[in-house]
Design a protein around this motif. Structure first.
Motif, PDB file in Angstrom:
ATOM      1  N   THR A  46       0.820  -1.214   0.062  1.00 19.77           N
ATOM      2  CA  THR A  46       0.088   0.042   0.065  1.00 19.77           C
ATOM      3  C   THR A  46       0.811   1.345  -0.084  1.00 19.77           C
ATOM      4  OG1 THR A  46      -1.690  -1.369   1.260  1.00 19.77           O
ATOM      5  CG2 THR A  46      -1.722   1.140   1.283  1.00 19.77           C
ATOM      6  N   ARG A  47       1.900   1.308   0.847  1.00 20.29           N
ATOM      7  CA  ARG A  47       2.782   2.521   0.911  1.00 20.29           C
ATOM      8  C   ARG A  47       3.502   2.588  -0.632  1.00 20.29           C
ATOM      9  NH1 ARG A  47       4.542  -0.469   5.582  1.00 20.29           N
ATOM     10  NH2 ARG A  47       3.593   0.469   7.495  1.00 20.29           N
ATOM     11  N   VAL A  48       3.885   1.866  -1.239  1.00 27.40           N
ATOM     12  CA  VAL A  48       4.437   1.995  -2.545  1.00 27.40           C
ATOM     13  C   VAL A  48       3.157   2.419  -3.653  1.00 27.40           C
ATOM     14  CG1 VAL A  48       5.286   0.582  -4.548  1.00 27.40           C
ATOM     15  CG2 VAL A  48       5.996   0.110  -2.401  1.00 27.40           C
ATOM     16  N   ALA A  49       2.102   1.870  -3.775  1.00 28.83           N
ATOM     17  CA  ALA A  49       0.965   2.158  -4.490  1.00 28.83           C
ATOM     18  C   ALA A  49       0.730   3.734  -4.152  1.00 28.83           C
ATOM     19  CB  ALA A  49      -0.127   1.235  -4.687  1.00 28.83           C
ATOM     20  N   GLN A  50       0.406   3.894  -2.738  1.00 32.33           N
ATOM     21  CA  GLN A  50       0.110   5.216  -2.455  1.00 32.33           C
ATOM     22  C   GLN A  50       0.817   6.189  -2.966  1.00 32.33           C
ATOM     23  OE1 GLN A  50      -0.237   5.234   1.612  1.00 32.33           O
ATOM     24  NE2 GLN A  50      -2.217   4.232   1.716  1.00 32.33           N
ATOM     25  N   THR A  51       2.066   6.222  -2.967  1.00 26.89           N
ATOM     26  CA  THR A  51       3.021   7.150  -3.295  1.00 26.89           C
ATOM     27  C   THR A  51       2.807   7.353  -4.884  1.00 26.89           C
ATOM     28  OG1 THR A  51       4.810   6.341  -1.530  1.00 26.89           O
ATOM     29  CG2 THR A  51       5.516   7.638  -3.461  1.00 26.89           C
ATOM     30  N   GLY A  52       2.802   6.478  -5.644  1.00 28.07           N
ATOM     31  CA  GLY A  52       2.581   6.713  -6.947  1.00 28.07           C
ATOM     32  C   GLY A  52       1.348   7.372  -7.321  1.00 28.07           C
ATOM     33  N   VAL A  53       0.502   6.744  -6.785  1.00 23.98           N
ATOM     34  CA  VAL A  53      -1.069   7.409  -7.082  1.00 23.98           C
ATOM     35  C   VAL A  53      -1.035   8.957  -6.468  1.00 23.98           C
ATOM     36  CG1 VAL A  53      -2.551   6.712  -5.369  1.00 23.98           C
ATOM     37  CG2 VAL A  53      -3.593   6.930  -7.257  1.00 23.98           C
ATOM     38  N   GLN A  54      -0.595   9.218  -5.397  1.00 25.87           N
ATOM     39  CA  GLN A  54      -0.523  10.544  -4.774  1.00 25.87           C
ATOM     40  C   GLN A  54       0.131  11.589  -5.588  1.00 25.87           C
ATOM     41  OE1 GLN A  54       0.675   9.633  -0.725  1.00 25.87           O
ATOM     42  NE2 GLN A  54      -1.430   9.725  -0.163  1.00 25.87           N
ATOM     43  N   ALA A  88      -8.804  10.118  -8.322  1.00 27.50           N
ATOM     44  CA  ALA A  88      -9.420   9.985  -6.965  1.00 27.50           C
ATOM     45  C   ALA A  88     -10.028   8.875  -6.344  1.00 27.50           C
ATOM     46  CB  ALA A  88     -10.556  11.251  -6.955  1.00 27.50           C
ATOM     47  N   SER A  89     -10.543   8.271  -7.255  1.00 26.97           N
ATOM     48  CA  SER A  89     -10.966   6.897  -6.868  1.00 26.97           C
ATOM     49  C   SER A  89      -9.873   5.671  -6.508  1.00 26.97           C
ATOM     50  CB  SER A  89     -12.105   6.233  -7.950  1.00 26.97           C
ATOM     51  OG  SER A  89     -12.886   7.036  -8.351  1.00 26.97           O
ATOM     52  N   ALA A  90      -8.930   6.081  -7.372  1.00 26.15           N
ATOM     53  CA  ALA A  90      -7.591   5.174  -7.025  1.00 26.15           C
ATOM     54  C   ALA A  90      -7.122   5.535  -5.730  1.00 26.15           C
ATOM     55  CB  ALA A  90      -6.678   5.309  -8.070  1.00 26.15           C
ATOM     56  N   THR A  91      -6.989   6.745  -5.265  1.00 25.77           N
ATOM     57  CA  THR A  91      -6.610   7.254  -4.237  1.00 25.77           C
ATOM     58  C   THR A  91      -7.223   6.550  -2.941  1.00 25.77           C
ATOM     59  OG1 THR A  91      -5.512   9.264  -5.424  1.00 25.77           O
ATOM     60  CG2 THR A  91      -5.684   9.398  -2.958  1.00 25.77           C
ATOM     61  N   ALA A  96      -7.637   3.530   1.506  1.00 30.99           N
ATOM     62  CA  ALA A  96      -8.727   2.872   2.351  1.00 30.99           C
ATOM     63  C   ALA A  96      -8.277   1.891   3.381  1.00 30.99           C
ATOM     64  CB  ALA A  96      -9.886   2.165   1.661  1.00 30.99           C
ATOM     65  N   PRO A  97      -7.187   0.722   2.945  1.00 32.23           N
ATOM     66  CA  PRO A  97      -6.583  -0.054   4.035  1.00 32.23           C
ATOM     67  C   PRO A  97      -6.222   0.565   5.492  1.00 32.23           C
ATOM     68  CG  PRO A  97      -5.965  -0.776   2.013  1.00 32.23           C
ATOM     69  CD  PRO A  97      -6.595   0.512   1.795  1.00 32.23           C
ATOM     70  N   CYS A 123      -8.532  -3.432  -6.489  1.00 34.83           N
ATOM     71  CA  CYS A 123      -9.492  -2.331  -7.300  1.00 34.83           C
ATOM     72  C   CYS A 123      -8.555  -1.101  -7.384  1.00 34.83           C
ATOM     73  CB  CYS A 123     -10.628  -2.032  -6.515  1.00 34.83           C
ATOM     74  SG  CYS A 123     -11.823  -0.827  -6.827  1.00 34.83           S
ATOM     75  N   GLY A 124      -8.000  -0.683  -6.412  1.00 35.15           N
ATOM     76  CA  GLY A 124      -6.787   0.492  -6.724  1.00 35.15           C
ATOM     77  C   GLY A 124      -6.056   0.509  -7.733  1.00 35.15           C
TER      78      GLY A 124
END
Length: 185
Positions: A46-54, A88-91, A96-97, A123-124
């Motif tokens: 999640t940390r990795v994916a969050q950084t990219g999407v943000q 925004a939906s991906a974020t 969410a976790p 989904c994200g």
């Protein structure tokens, strides 16, 4: 807790577990250890994916405030709006976790949290791939107008599908077949 040592084929021993599992096999873990490991893995992913999407979402938000944005065609404005909504939906899906963990921490629901977090991550990641594809379409439609932009985006989206979904599913099936063959031997 004592565990029965795993039989080793041809007496091969796994160095990483002190010889209690066959080479290439994980050492046994309790259900509690397993759910904790899975949760920790999801949080790291999640940390990795969050950084990219943000980063991507931040870029998208700034685009509307550039001088060039007003000069774009209606199609580009529509693609931009779709892209921002997808971003925004991906974020939301990828963050969410963390929210779930905050609300449910200490409630002894880690099994459920892992399952829901897994689904939200999948989904994200799908939403993030679509966001990236739409971002590419927006950029390439300005830089390389015409059919070439759409072909390039289609190729990139195909690559996302192959590398993010088809390859892991293929590896999972291959591993399952290998395990089945070992059981039958």
């Amino acid at each position: 807790m004592t565990t029965k040592p795993v039989e080793h084929k041809d007496d091969e021993r796994c160095r990483s577990c002190g010889g209690d599992a066959a080479v290439g096999q994980e050492p046994p873990e309790s259900p509690h250890e397993r759910v904790n490991r899975r949760w920790n893995e999801i949080m790291q992913e999640t940390r990795v994916a969050q950084t990219g999407v943000q980063i991507l979402f931040g870029f998208l938000l700034s685009v509307a405030f550039t001088n060039h944005f007003q000069e774009l065609e209606t199609f580009d404005h529509v693609v931009y709006v779709v892209t921002v909504v997808l971003g925004a939906s991906a974020t939301a899906s990828l963050i969410a976790p963390v929210s779930i963990h905050r609300f449910l921490s200490g409630q002894r629901m880690k099994d459920e949290m892992v399952e829901v977090a897994h689904r939200l991550m999948m989904c994200g990641m799908g939403l993030m791939a679509l966001t990236i594809g739409c971002t590419l379409l927006l950029i390439l439609n300005v830089v390389v107008p015409g059919l070439l932009a759409e072909v390039l985006v289609g190729g990139v989206m195909l690559w996302f599908g192959l590398s993010w979904y088809a390859l892991p599913l293929w590896l999972r099936r291959r591993s399952a077949r290998r395990l089945e063959r070992r059981r039958n031997d």
